[in-house]
Design a protein around this motif. Sequence first.
Motif, short mmCIF file in Angstrom:
data_model
loop_
_atom_site.label_atom_id
_atom_site.label_comp_id
_atom_site.label_asym_id
_atom_site.label_seq_id
_atom_site.Cartn_x
_atom_site.Cartn_y
_atom_site.Cartn_z
N LEU A 91 7.47 9.60 -15.86
CA LEU A 91 8.11 9.93 -14.58
C LEU A 91 7.10 10.53 -13.61
O LEU A 91 7.11 10.20 -12.41
N GLY A 92 6.22 11.37 -14.11
CA GLY A 92 5.17 11.94 -13.26
C GLY A 92 4.25 10.86 -12.72
O GLY A 92 3.91 10.86 -11.53
N THR A 93 3.88 9.93 -13.57
CA THR A 93 3.03 8.82 -13.15
C THR A 93 3.75 7.96 -12.12
O THR A 93 3.17 7.58 -11.09
N PHE A 94 5.01 7.69 -12.36
CA PHE A 94 5.80 6.89 -11.42
C PHE A 94 5.89 7.58 -10.06
O PHE A 94 5.72 6.95 -9.02
N LYS A 95 6.13 8.88 -10.06
CA LYS A 95 6.23 9.62 -8.80
C LYS A 95 4.91 9.60 -8.04
O LYS A 95 4.88 9.44 -6.82
N ARG A 96 3.79 9.75 -8.76
CA ARG A 96 2.47 9.69 -8.11
C ARG A 96 2.22 8.32 -7.52
O ARG A 96 1.73 8.18 -6.40
N GLN A 97 2.57 7.26 -8.27
CA GLN A 97 2.38 5.90 -7.76
C GLN A 97 3.24 5.66 -6.52
O GLN A 97 2.78 5.05 -5.56
N ARG A 98 4.47 6.13 -6.55
CA ARG A 98 5.35 5.96 -5.40
C ARG A 98 4.79 6.68 -4.18
O ARG A 98 4.81 6.16 -3.07
N THR A 99 4.27 7.88 -4.37
CA THR A 99 3.69 8.64 -3.26
C THR A 99 2.49 7.91 -2.68
O THR A 99 2.34 7.82 -1.45
N VAL A 100 1.64 7.37 -3.54
CA VAL A 100 0.47 6.62 -3.07
C VAL A 100 0.91 5.37 -2.30
O VAL A 100 0.39 5.08 -1.22
N LEU A 101 1.90 4.66 -2.84
CA LEU A 101 2.39 3.46 -2.15
C LEU A 101 3.01 3.81 -0.80
O LEU A 101 2.79 3.10 0.20
N GLN A 102 3.77 4.88 -0.76
CA GLN A 102 4.37 5.30 0.51
C GLN A 102 3.29 5.66 1.52
O GLN A 102 3.39 5.29 2.70
N ALA A 103 2.28 6.36 1.07
CA ALA A 103 1.18 6.73 1.97
C ALA A 103 0.44 5.49 2.44
O ALA A 103 0.11 5.34 3.62
N TYR A 104 0.20 4.55 1.55
CA TYR A 104 -0.49 3.32 1.90
C TYR A 104 0.32 2.51 2.90
O TYR A 104 -0.19 2.07 3.93
N SER A 106 2.64 3.45 4.88
CA SER A 106 2.83 4.12 6.17
C SER A 106 1.63 3.90 7.08
O SER A 106 1.76 3.92 8.30
N THR A 107 0.44 3.65 6.52
CA THR A 107 -0.75 3.38 7.33
C THR A 107 -0.88 1.90 7.65
O THR A 107 -1.53 1.54 8.61
N VAL A 108 -0.26 1.03 6.83
CA VAL A 108 -0.38 -0.42 7.02
C VAL A 108 0.65 -0.94 8.00
O VAL A 108 0.38 -1.84 8.79
N ARG A 109 1.83 -0.39 8.00
CA ARG A 109 2.91 -0.87 8.86
C ARG A 109 2.58 -0.60 10.32
O ARG A 109 2.07 0.46 10.66
N PRO A 110 2.95 -1.58 11.16
CA PRO A 110 2.76 -1.34 12.62
C PRO A 110 3.72 -0.27 13.09
O PRO A 110 4.84 -0.18 12.62
N HIS A 111 3.25 0.53 14.00
CA HIS A 111 4.08 1.63 14.52
C HIS A 111 4.86 1.22 15.69
O HIS A 111 4.79 0.52 16.51
#
Length: 111
Positions: A91-104, A106-111
């Motif tokens: 679960l900890g690993t999953f949460k870290r991966q989700r946070t990284v994906l969300q951060a990634y 959020s920078t890739v999507r056009p604003h």
Amino acid sequence: MSTPHASILERYQEIADLSGQMLNKAQTQEWDELVELGARYQEAVERLKALDPLDDDQKTARRELLTRILDDDARIRQLIAPELERLSHLLGTFKRQRTVLQAYYSTVRPH
């Protein structure tokens, strides 16, 4: 017809039997079955609470069943601790991966 005291001891016997089955499932790492038995165990405990207390003559039999139940419970806890730790790590690993994906994203999507 069973006496009220026999009924109480029958409930304790049922709980002891369920704890033994739960221990078996924990030993064989059958976690889903262990959870199902845990629900039945809880129901049996609730039914026991509704019954009148034992007299002194029945307390020895109850003590033996309680000792068995508590021994099984302690052993089950020892057996499931590594599985709970593994799940916590996943679960900890999953949460870290989700946070990284969300951060990634959020920078890739056009604003």
